[in-house]
Design an enzyme around this catalytic site. Structure first.
Site, PDB file in Angstrom:
ATOM      1  CE1 TYR A  32      -6.517  -7.289   7.891  1.00 44.82           C
ATOM      2  CE2 TYR A  32      -7.896  -7.932   9.739  1.00 44.82           C
ATOM      3  CZ  TYR A  32      -7.218  -8.256   8.587  1.00 44.82           C
ATOM      4  OH  TYR A  32      -7.228  -9.552   8.140  1.00 44.82           O
ATOM      5  CE  LYS A 145      -4.964  -9.185  11.458  1.00 47.92           C
ATOM      6  NZ  LYS A 145      -5.545 -10.294  10.707  1.00 47.92           N
ATOM      7  CD  GLU A 177      -1.257 -17.115   5.916  1.00 50.60           C
ATOM      8  OE1 GLU A 177      -1.240 -17.021   7.146  1.00 50.60           O
ATOM      9  OE2 GLU A 177      -1.013 -16.166   5.147  1.00 50.60           O
ATOM     10  CG  LEU A 201      -0.724 -12.317   9.690  1.00 49.28           C
ATOM     11  CD1 LEU A 201      -0.186 -10.951   9.244  1.00 49.28           C
ATOM     12  CD2 LEU A 201      -2.170 -12.186  10.131  1.00 49.28           C
TER      13      LEU A 201
HETATM   14  N1  PMP Z   1      -3.193 -15.778   8.486  1.00 49.44           N
HETATM   15  C1  PMP Z   1      -4.046 -14.937   7.899  1.00 49.44           C
HETATM   16  C2  PMP Z   1      -3.970 -14.746   6.430  1.00 49.44           C
HETATM   17  C3  PMP Z   1      -5.011 -14.267   8.656  1.00 49.44           C
HETATM   18  O1  PMP Z   1      -5.863 -13.401   8.061  1.00 49.44           O
HETATM   19  C4  PMP Z   1      -5.091 -14.519  10.043  1.00 49.44           C
HETATM   20  C5  PMP Z   1      -6.139 -13.868  10.900  1.00 49.44           C
HETATM   21  N2  PMP Z   1      -6.220 -12.516  10.747  1.00 49.44           N
HETATM   22  C6  PMP Z   1      -4.181 -15.400  10.623  1.00 49.44           C
HETATM   23  C7  PMP Z   1      -3.231 -16.013   9.818  1.00 49.44           C
HETATM   24  C8  PMP Z   1      -4.206 -15.689  12.097  1.00 49.44           C
HETATM   25  O2  PMP Z   1      -3.733 -14.584  12.820  1.00 49.44           O
HETATM   26  P1  PMP Z   1      -4.134 -14.354  14.336  1.00 49.44           P
HETATM   27  O3  PMP Z   1      -3.824 -15.615  15.052  1.00 49.44           O
HETATM   28  O4  PMP Z   1      -3.267 -13.235  14.762  1.00 49.44           O
HETATM   29  O5  PMP Z   1      -5.572 -14.035  14.352  1.00 49.44           O
END
Ligand code: PMP
Length: 282
Positions: A32, A145, A177, A201
């Protein structure tokens, strides 16, 4: 009227249905993206689309649209819903097939996308949030993701029950994270964050924030912090599409920067805001 894309049909959301044998539903077999919309403008759309294709590719799910077509589909639903500020959620699964773990010979991917109104968290930008430390029990491909979010769900629930907005995950001693965000510490004018490998991620917001840091001459070291190092940081931040750049002013019982937003955080937020404003064209 809220709309939804179900494959290549844009319909009223109330009319959409999901087959119980969709592999996304049964196995979490899909990926997603969440894209922020500011005053009707998609933010960092190319980067989100690239990551969507990469995530799908890692799971050998074929997205049956070109990137340009997908971009237009997302743009069209923002228009159809007349979304001003909020986000677009999109996902693709391996499709519908009788339940068995291995890939079906014939299944065509199920794509869905819809919009959601959501306000920017202005109060948190200034006041900051509280976070809870939590063991990272997720799998070893956090760079994808994927729809499998139970490790994040359990951590976020623990944070929620502790009256915190985010869980900061650590594998043993190593901070990875947030449960749905990236985490950074700033110490003596240097910013630290986990390198973009299989343990995190690589947030699209993270990528923007690293560029913001460069612009304000804040050196960045992409090296993991230990929990002990994190707690000793001058400033701690977390970022995501929804949270943008938000200070963490308390971790468990410990205050960070005496419980108030720090100067580097404020500067990063200002540069980030200028990028948001630059993306707003109408
Ligand atoms: N790490 C994880 C585990 C996440 O789920 C997200 C948000 N989906 C992020 C980092 C941040 O990603 P983004 O800045 O692309 O929203």
């Amino acid at each position: 009227m809220a709309h939804i894309w179900v494959n290549d049909v844009l319909m009223n959301r109330a009319e959409a249905s999901i087959d119980p044998e969709d592999r996304g539903y049964q196995f979490g077999d899909g990926v997603y993206e969440v894209v922020k919309v500011y005053e009707g403008n998609l933010f960092e759309m190319e980067a989100h689309i690239d990551r969507f294709y990469r995530s799908a590719d890692e799971l050998r799910i074929v997205i049956p649209y070109t990137k340009d077509v997908l971009h237009k589909m997302v743009y069209d639903i923002v228009e159809a819903d007349q979304l001003q500020t909020g986000h677009v959620y999109m996902q693709i699964t391996r499709g519908v097939a009788p339940r068995q773990h291995y890939f079906p010979d014939e299944a065509s991917a199920t794509f869905t996308a819809y919009t959601q109104v959501s306000e920017r968290p202005y109060e948190n930008f200034e006041r900051g949030i509280k976070a809870l430390l939590h063991e990272d029990i997720r799998w070893l491909r956090c760079d994808i993701k994927s729809l499998n979010l139970l490790g994040a769900v359990l951590a976020k629930q623990a944070a929620h029950e502790a009256n915190c907005d985010e869980a900061i995950l650590h594998r043993g001693d190593v901070v990875t994270e947030g449960s749905s965000s990236n985490v950074y510490g700033i110490k003596d004018g240097v910013m630290y964050t986990h390198p973009a490998n299989n343990f995190i991620l690589n947030g699209i917001t993270r990528q923007v924030v690293l560029r913001c840091a460069e612009e304000i001459q804040l050196p960045v070291v992409e090296e993991a912090m230990t929990v002990e190092q994190l707690l000793a940081m001058d400033e701690v931040i977390y970022t995501s599409t929804g949270a943008e750049v938000t200070p963490i002013v308390q971790i468990n019982e410990q205050l960070i920067h005496k419980g108030v937003r720090g100067e580097w955080t404020k500067k990063l937020q200002e540069v980030f805001e200028s990028k948001v404003q630059a993306a707003i064209t109408i």
